[in-house]
Design an enzyme around this catalytic site. Structure first.
Site, PDB file in Angstrom:
ATOM      1  N   ASN A  13      -7.268   9.995  28.405  1.00  0.00           N
ATOM      2  CA  ASN A  13      -6.068   9.453  27.741  1.00  0.00           C
ATOM      3  C   ASN A  13      -6.427   8.237  26.892  1.00  0.00           C
ATOM      4  OD1 ASN A  13      -6.423   8.221  30.334  1.00  0.00           O
ATOM      5  ND2 ASN A  13      -4.332   7.462  30.328  1.00  0.00           N
TER       6      ASN A  13
ATOM      7  N   GLU B 214      -4.535   5.251  24.914  1.00  0.00           N
ATOM      8  CA  GLU B 214      -3.237   4.589  24.735  1.00  0.00           C
ATOM      9  C   GLU B 214      -3.229   3.712  23.479  1.00  0.00           C
ATOM     10  OE1 GLU B 214      -2.301   2.717  28.478  1.00  0.00           O
ATOM     11  OE2 GLU B 214      -2.013   4.661  29.436  1.00  0.00           O
ATOM     12  N   ASN B 215      -2.063   3.126  23.216  1.00  0.00           N
ATOM     13  CA  ASN B 215      -1.889   2.300  22.015  1.00  0.00           C
ATOM     14  C   ASN B 215      -0.828   1.251  22.293  1.00  0.00           C
ATOM     15  OD1 ASN B 215      -0.662   1.764  19.124  1.00  0.00           O
ATOM     16  ND2 ASN B 215      -2.606   2.804  18.800  1.00  0.00           N
ATOM     17  N   ALA B 216      -0.967   0.091  21.636  1.00  0.00           N
ATOM     18  CA  ALA B 216       0.024  -0.978  21.780  1.00  0.00           C
ATOM     19  C   ALA B 216       1.418  -0.479  21.403  1.00  0.00           C
ATOM     20  CB  ALA B 216      -0.360  -2.168  20.915  1.00  0.00           C
TER      21      ALA B 216
ATOM     22  N   GLU C  10      -5.259  15.650  28.351  1.00  0.00           N
ATOM     23  CA  GLU C  10      -5.255  17.097  28.129  1.00  0.00           C
ATOM     24  C   GLU C  10      -5.181  17.423  26.644  1.00  0.00           C
ATOM     25  OE1 GLU C  10      -3.403  15.327  30.193  1.00  0.00           O
ATOM     26  OE2 GLU C  10      -2.765  16.458  31.957  1.00  0.00           O
TER      27      GLU C  10
ATOM     28  N   CYS D  34       1.805  16.474  32.154  1.00  0.00           N
ATOM     29  CA  CYS D  34       3.173  16.061  31.795  1.00  0.00           C
ATOM     30  C   CYS D  34       3.847  17.169  30.976  1.00  0.00           C
ATOM     31  CB  CYS D  34       3.141  14.751  31.004  1.00  0.00           C
ATOM     32  SG  CYS D  34       2.679  14.950  29.271  1.00  0.00           S
TER      33      CYS D  34
ATOM     34  N   CYS E 150       2.317  17.924  27.546  1.00  0.00           N
ATOM     35  CA  CYS E 150       1.042  18.646  27.659  1.00  0.00           C
ATOM     36  C   CYS E 150       1.253  20.091  28.087  1.00  0.00           C
ATOM     37  CB  CYS E 150       0.104  17.931  28.619  1.00  0.00           C
ATOM     38  SG  CYS E 150      -0.534  16.397  27.925  1.00  0.00           S
TER      39      CYS E 150
END
Ligand code: THU
Length: 160
Positions: free
Chosen positions: A62, A64-66, A75, A112, A115
Site C-alpha cells: 500500500n 499512502e498520500n497526505a 492489491e 477492501c 479492491c
C-alpha cells in the site's frame, strides 16, 4: 416472496505449516512486501504477492498520500504492476498479508471493497480466477478459490 441465499466455501488452515510449499512461499513474499508499504498515516502495512501462470512472482504494497483518498491499496498496486510488466499473463494466486503499528498481524485480512471490484475485473480481463491466500504473521490462513466469491451481485461491464 422468493429468497435467494449466497454462500461460498473457503479453506481454513490453522497455521502456516499446513500450507503447500508454493503457498507458503507466496505468503512469505507478501509479508516481506508489507515492509515496503508507505503507510505513515494509517501505520497499517499491507503486502501482496502474486504467482503468474509463467511462474513469475511479483509484489505490491500500500502506498499512502497526505491527500488520503489518493493512497492505493497493496492489491491494486500489485495488479497494476502485473498488468504493466506481464500484460498477457494471468495470475493464479495472490497472497495478502500485513502488519499493524505494533508490527503484529494475528488474523487474516480480506481485500477492501474497492479492491474486490478491481480483482473481479482483472479475473474477467485475463479470463482466469484469482485464488486468494489471506494470512498474517500468525494465526489462521484463509484460501478462497476466486476473488469473485467476495463480491456477489457485482457490477461489471456485462451490465452495460
Ligand atoms: N489496505 C490495503 O492495502 N489493502 C486492503 O485490503 C485493506 C487496506 C490499506 C489501505 C490503507 O493504506 C491502509 O491499508 C489502511 O486502511
Amino acid at each position: 416472496m422468493p429468497v435467494e441465499k449466497y454462500s461460498f466455501d473457503f479453506e481454513i488452515y490453522s497455521s502456516f505449516n499446513e500450507l503447500s510449499d508454493a503457498d507458503a512461499a507466496l505468503l512469505t513474499m507478501a509479508q516481506k512486501a508489507a515492509e515496503n508499504a508507505y503507510a505513515p498515516y494509517s501505520n497499517f502495512h499491507v503486502g501482496a504477492a502474486a504467482l503468474l501462470n509463467n511462474g513469475e512472482m511479483l509484489t505490491g504494497s500500500n502506498q499512502e498520500n497526505a491527500s488520503y483518498p489518493v493512497g492505493t491499496c497493496a492489491e491494486r498496486v500489485l495488479l497494476g504492476n502485473i498488468a504493466t510488466m506481464f500484460p498477457n499473463i494471468p495470475l493464479q494466486t495472490m497472497a495478502i498479508s500485513y502488519f499493524n503499528d505494533k508490527g503484529k498481524s494475528v488474523h487474516p485480512i480480506s481485500p477492501c471493497g474497492m479492491c474486490r471490484q478491481y480483482l473481479l475485473e482483472y479475473e474477467k480481463r485475463v479470463n482466469q480466477p484469482i485464488r486468494l491466500i489471506l494470512g498474517g504473521k500468525e494465526g489462521k490462513i484463509f484460501i478462497i478459490k476466486s476473488a469473485a466469491e467476495l463480491l456477489p451481485l457485482n457490477f461489471s461491464a456485462e451490465d452495460f
